[in-house]
Design an enzyme around this catalytic site. Structure first.
Site, PDB file in Angstrom:
ATOM      1  N   LYS A 126       0.730  -1.448  -0.136  1.00  0.00           N
ATOM      2  CA  LYS A 126      -0.349  -0.111   0.445  1.00  0.00           C
ATOM      3  C   LYS A 126       0.751   1.211   0.269  1.00  0.00           C
ATOM      4  O   LYS A 126       0.083   2.054  -1.081  1.00  0.00           O
ATOM      5  CB  LYS A 126      -0.680   0.093   1.612  1.00  0.00           C
ATOM      6  N   ASP A 154      -6.527  -0.622   0.868  1.00  0.00           N
ATOM      7  CA  ASP A 154      -6.886  -0.570   2.200  1.00  0.00           C
ATOM      8  C   ASP A 154      -7.314  -1.028   2.365  1.00  0.00           C
ATOM      9  O   ASP A 154      -8.742  -1.529   1.158  1.00  0.00           O
ATOM     10  CB  ASP A 154      -6.323   0.156   2.722  1.00  0.00           C
TER      11      ASP A 154
END
Length: 396
Positions: free
Chosen positions: A300, A319
């Protein structure tokens, strides 16, 4: 960093205690209240008239803008010829892609681009143009303007992109008329990397405090509305900071990642800044793999850095929030399935399949639409079912 009482003083001395031709700026003089007309956003009422004088310090080739309360001329700004549909400041700065810019007035944000201190303001005219004021630069105004235009990704047209996205996705088509001007910035890669190392398992308030601490290690540029602004520290300066210092400042386990990453970057051929910038020339998967070799950088964080600083416009930071967006609108067959790291690639592929080479920009707008702080820009029929239920429970 504690916010102080607003002041009109801009101090130049620290107190003691890439496809389109960039628009040509033009000088304007503001003499009235700045606000943005919007049916869903209450107009702010505050007089922002400030008075400045400009002096040149030739010995250091440094332009300083200092306040002079005895002068009577109004503060002069220059327009970027970017209307609200191409850049709307409240949908660009306080949305989680950058943490160094501060709101210093209604529809006004102040921050540093390289070694230049700017304020940006949305004007109350037909197009909602954005104007800038250069508070201070350590080089010259031409270099400062070029850096600002590059930072704002001016060469990419949101209008054309939004039309294409709206034609291919009904959710985007519903949101686009209300969230125009949500632009992805082109940040300095070192700054972006350090900021998102601070973001791991964190909230925006705490991330901002951490980033403010790191920023304070750089050269002081000035104070605007009681807020101090600094150049971002060099890797050499960051390498002098110990893990213990960062832990004492509240960084927790992230301290070791920042210290480790600063050292790792310094060992790169040509230096860390040059190595990071070179990742702009690689394919996305190569960029992600290279970033993931740095301490504390997972999928991420790597995607955030790639999207917001390395021209990887189809990078998708995934996420739980983005997972919920994806399963609600793009891959509903996975709705209700618990999100795990193995789903990262599936979500990214779904966004790219739908939106193409600028999928990261589309994901950014869809993410902004889910932020409670931005819901005021949306009519209620654009809220998600979860938001609608929550609102009903809150009603008396």
């Amino acid at each position: 960093m504690k916010r102080q009482r607003p002041t009109a003083l801009i101090s130049s001395k620290k107190p003691q205690n890439p496809s389109k031709t960039p628009p040509t700026p033009k000088t304007i003089e503001t003499k009235k209240l700045i606000s943005i007309s919007s049916s869903s956003f209450k107009k702010s009422k505050r007089n922002l008239t400030q008075i400045f004088s400009i002096s040149n310090k030739s010995s250091t080739k440094e332009t300083l803008i200092t306040s002079s309360l005895n002068q009577t001329k109004n503060l002069k700004w220059e327009t970027l010829n970017l209307g609200k549909s191409e850049l709307f400041l409240p949908l660009t700065f306080p949305t989680g892609q950058i943490f160094r810019w501060k709101q210093t007035g209604p529809f006004q944000y102040t921050g540093v681009v390289k070694n230049h201190l700017f304020s940006l303001r949305q004007l109350d005219n037909d197009d909602g143009d954005v104007a800038f004021f250069l508070h201070r630069t350590t080089t010259d105004e031409v270099d400062a303007r070029a850096a600002l235009v590059d930072f704002l990704n001016v060469g990419i047209s949101l209008g054309d992109m939004w039309k294409a996205f709206s034609a291919s996705d009904s959710r985007f088509a519903d949101l686009a008329p209300h969230l125009g001007g949500a632009r992805v910035l082109r940040q300095d890669p070192v700054e972006c990397l350090i900021q998102f190392l601070c973001s791991s398992n964190n909230n925006i308030g705490r991330i901002t405090r951490m980033v403010d601490f790191i920023s304070s290690l750089g050269s002081y540029l000035g104070t605007v509305e009681g807020l101090e602004f600094h150049e971002f520290p060099s890797l050499e300066r960051l390498s002098l900071v110990s893990e213990e210092e960062l832990r004492e400042a509240g960084f927790g386990y992230r301290a070791k990642y920042i210290v480790g990453t600063a050292k790792a970057l310094q060992s790169k051929p040509g230096g860390g800044a040059e190595w990071l910038a070179s990742l702009r020339e690689l394919a996305l998967h190569e960029t992600i793999d290279a970033l993931s070799t740095l301490p504390g950088v997972g999928p991420k964080v790597a995607a955030c850095i790639a999207l917001f600083s390395l021209d990887q416009h189809h990078a998708i930071p995934v996420d739980t929030h983005v997972w919920q967006i994806a399963t609600r609108y793009l891959i509903p067959e996975l709705a209700g399935v618990r999100f795990t790291p193995k789903h990262f690639t599936r979500v990214a592929e779904a966004f790219v399949s739908k939106f193409g080479k600028y999928a990261g920009w589309a994901q950014t707008l869809l993410f902004i639409a889910e932020l409670p702080s931005q819901r005021a820009f949306l009519p209620s029929h654009c809220w998600t079912a979860k938001e609608t239920r929550s609102t009903k429970r809150e009603d008396p």
